[in-house]
Motif scaffolding. Sequence first.
Motif, PDB file in Angstrom:
ATOM      1  N   ALA A 243       0.857  -1.190   0.000  1.00 43.53           N
ATOM      2  CA  ALA A 243       0.000   0.000   0.000  1.00 43.53           C
ATOM      3  C   ALA A 243       0.889   1.234   0.000  1.00 43.53           C
ATOM      4  O   ALA A 243       2.054   1.163   0.393  1.00 43.53           O
ATOM      5  N   ILE A 244       0.341   2.326  -0.428  1.00 43.25           N
ATOM      6  CA  ILE A 244       1.075   3.592  -0.431  1.00 43.25           C
ATOM      7  C   ILE A 244       0.468   4.482   0.651  1.00 43.25           C
ATOM      8  O   ILE A 244      -0.695   4.885   0.563  1.00 43.25           O
ATOM      9  N   ILE A 245       1.257   4.775   1.679  1.00 45.73           N
ATOM     10  CA  ILE A 245       0.776   5.631   2.769  1.00 45.73           C
ATOM     11  C   ILE A 245       0.406   6.991   2.193  1.00 45.73           C
ATOM     12  O   ILE A 245       1.170   7.597   1.458  1.00 45.73           O
ATOM     13  N   GLY A 246      -0.776   7.432   2.535  1.00 44.10           N
ATOM     14  CA  GLY A 246      -1.263   8.716   2.037  1.00 44.10           C
ATOM     15  C   GLY A 246      -2.241   8.570   0.884  1.00 44.10           C
ATOM     16  O   GLY A 246      -3.009   9.484   0.604  1.00 44.10           O
ATOM     17  N   ALA A 247      -2.216   7.407   0.211  1.00 39.27           N
ATOM     18  CA  ALA A 247      -3.180   7.180  -0.863  1.00 39.27           C
ATOM     19  C   ALA A 247      -4.559   6.968  -0.226  1.00 39.27           C
ATOM     20  O   ALA A 247      -4.658   6.421   0.870  1.00 39.27           O
ATOM     21  N   PRO A 248      -5.619   7.392  -0.889  1.00 40.06           N
ATOM     22  CA  PRO A 248      -6.957   7.200  -0.315  1.00 40.06           C
ATOM     23  C   PRO A 248      -7.206   5.730   0.031  1.00 40.06           C
ATOM     24  O   PRO A 248      -6.951   4.847  -0.777  1.00 40.06           O
ATOM     25  N   GLY A 249      -7.668   5.505   1.237  1.00 39.96           N
ATOM     26  CA  GLY A 249      -8.012   4.162   1.671  1.00 39.96           C
ATOM     27  C   GLY A 249      -6.843   3.241   1.972  1.00 39.96           C
ATOM     28  O   GLY A 249      -7.035   2.046   2.146  1.00 39.96           O
ATOM     29  N   TRP A 250      -5.636   3.781   2.051  1.00 43.94           N
ATOM     30  CA  TRP A 250      -4.462   2.929   2.244  1.00 43.94           C
ATOM     31  C   TRP A 250      -4.567   2.049   3.485  1.00 43.94           C
ATOM     32  O   TRP A 250      -4.158   0.902   3.477  1.00 43.94           O
ATOM     33  N   LEU A 251      -5.154   2.571   4.547  1.00 48.91           N
ATOM     34  CA  LEU A 251      -5.207   1.830   5.801  1.00 48.91           C
ATOM     35  C   LEU A 251      -6.187   0.657   5.735  1.00 48.91           C
ATOM     36  O   LEU A 251      -6.051  -0.313   6.472  1.00 48.91           O
ATOM     37  N   LYS A 252      -7.143   0.714   4.816  1.00 48.61           N
ATOM     38  CA  LYS A 252      -8.083  -0.404   4.657  1.00 48.61           C
ATOM     39  C   LYS A 252      -7.374  -1.660   4.164  1.00 48.61           C
ATOM     40  O   LYS A 252      -7.855  -2.766   4.364  1.00 48.61           O
ATOM     41  N   ALA A 253      -6.223  -1.501   3.522  1.00 49.21           N
ATOM     42  CA  ALA A 253      -5.453  -2.646   3.024  1.00 49.21           C
ATOM     43  C   ALA A 253      -4.703  -3.355   4.149  1.00 49.21           C
ATOM     44  O   ALA A 253      -4.190  -4.444   3.954  1.00 49.21           O
ATOM     45  N   VAL A 254      -4.644  -2.725   5.315  1.00 46.75           N
ATOM     46  CA  VAL A 254      -3.883  -3.275   6.438  1.00 46.75           C
ATOM     47  C   VAL A 254      -4.821  -4.086   7.335  1.00 46.75           C
ATOM     48  O   VAL A 254      -5.683  -3.525   8.003  1.00 46.75           O
ATOM     49  N   PRO A 255      -4.655  -5.419   7.344  1.00 50.99           N
ATOM     50  CA  PRO A 255      -5.494  -6.231   8.221  1.00 50.99           C
ATOM     51  C   PRO A 255      -5.041  -6.088   9.673  1.00 50.99           C
ATOM     52  O   PRO A 255      -3.871  -6.278   9.983  1.00 50.99           O
ATOM     53  N   LEU A 256      -5.954  -5.701  10.526  1.00 55.24           N
ATOM     54  CA  LEU A 256      -5.643  -5.533  11.946  1.00 55.24           C
ATOM     55  C   LEU A 256      -6.602  -6.373  12.771  1.00 55.24           C
ATOM     56  O   LEU A 256      -7.772  -6.500  12.424  1.00 55.24           O
ATOM     57  N   PRO A 257      -6.122  -6.947  13.866  1.00 53.30           N
ATOM     58  CA  PRO A 257      -7.033  -7.694  14.736  1.00 53.30           C
ATOM     59  C   PRO A 257      -8.065  -6.748  15.346  1.00 53.30           C
ATOM     60  O   PRO A 257      -7.831  -5.548  15.480  1.00 53.30           O
ATOM     61  N   ASP A 258      -9.204  -7.293  15.704  1.00 51.61           N
ATOM     62  CA  ASP A 258     -10.295  -6.487  16.251  1.00 51.61           C
ATOM     63  C   ASP A 258     -10.058  -6.034  17.678  1.00 51.61           C
ATOM     64  O   ASP A 258     -10.705  -5.110  18.156  1.00 51.61           O
ATOM     65  N   GLN A 259      -9.158  -6.702  18.371  1.00 58.92           N
ATOM     66  CA  GLN A 259      -8.901  -6.331  19.768  1.00 58.92           C
ATOM     67  C   GLN A 259      -7.450  -6.600  20.114  1.00 58.92           C
ATOM     68  O   GLN A 259      -6.723  -7.195  19.343  1.00 58.92           O
ATOM     69  N   GLY A 260      -7.081  -6.117  21.290  1.00 55.54           N
ATOM     70  CA  GLY A 260      -5.715  -6.315  21.766  1.00 55.54           C
ATOM     71  C   GLY A 260      -4.801  -5.168  21.364  1.00 55.54           C
ATOM     72  O   GLY A 260      -5.170  -4.295  20.579  1.00 55.54           O
ATOM     73  N   PRO A 261      -3.604  -5.164  21.907  1.00 63.90           N
ATOM     74  CA  PRO A 261      -2.655  -4.083  21.633  1.00 63.90           C
ATOM     75  C   PRO A 261      -2.105  -4.167  20.204  1.00 63.90           C
ATOM     76  O   PRO A 261      -2.096  -5.228  19.594  1.00 63.90           O
ATOM     77  N   ILE A 262      -1.660  -3.038  19.705  1.00 67.57           N
ATOM     78  CA  ILE A 262      -1.120  -2.933  18.352  1.00 67.57           C
ATOM     79  C   ILE A 262       0.262  -2.277  18.427  1.00 67.57           C
ATOM     80  O   ILE A 262       0.443  -1.265  19.115  1.00 67.57           O
ATOM     81  N   LEU A 263       1.220  -2.838  17.704  1.00 70.94           N
ATOM     82  CA  LEU A 263       2.547  -2.244  17.565  1.00 70.94           C
ATOM     83  C   LEU A 263       2.689  -1.798  16.121  1.00 70.94           C
ATOM     84  O   LEU A 263       2.559  -2.601  15.197  1.00 70.94           O
TER      85      LEU A 263
END
Length: 93
Positions: free
Chosen positions: A25-45
């Motif tokens: 993904a390209i940081i800053g491109a529209p919707g870039w963060l949607k491409a990043v799968p993140l768990p629904d809970q718990g801490p994030i690094l």
Amino acid sequence: VDQPVVTELRRRVCPPDQHRQSVSAIIGAPGWLKAVPLPDQGPILIMAEGIVPYLTRPIFAGMLADLAARLKGRKVRFVYDAFAWPMVEAHLA
């Protein structure tokens, strides 16, 4: 998060597992963060090594705003290169 050619090489050298992922993904491109799968809970690094000095102020601010909105209420640690602190400080000023 990196450019496709880099993430493909990274996947071959260090395959993803449940704790580590490479996302094209390209940081800053529209919707870039949607491409990043993140768990629904718990801490994030979030490790932003080697990228912060290359982001423009608007892209850096947008990245932080996107992350804050998506991770609201979560325990988050944001790690970046120590030598990049002057750049971070300049962006926040």
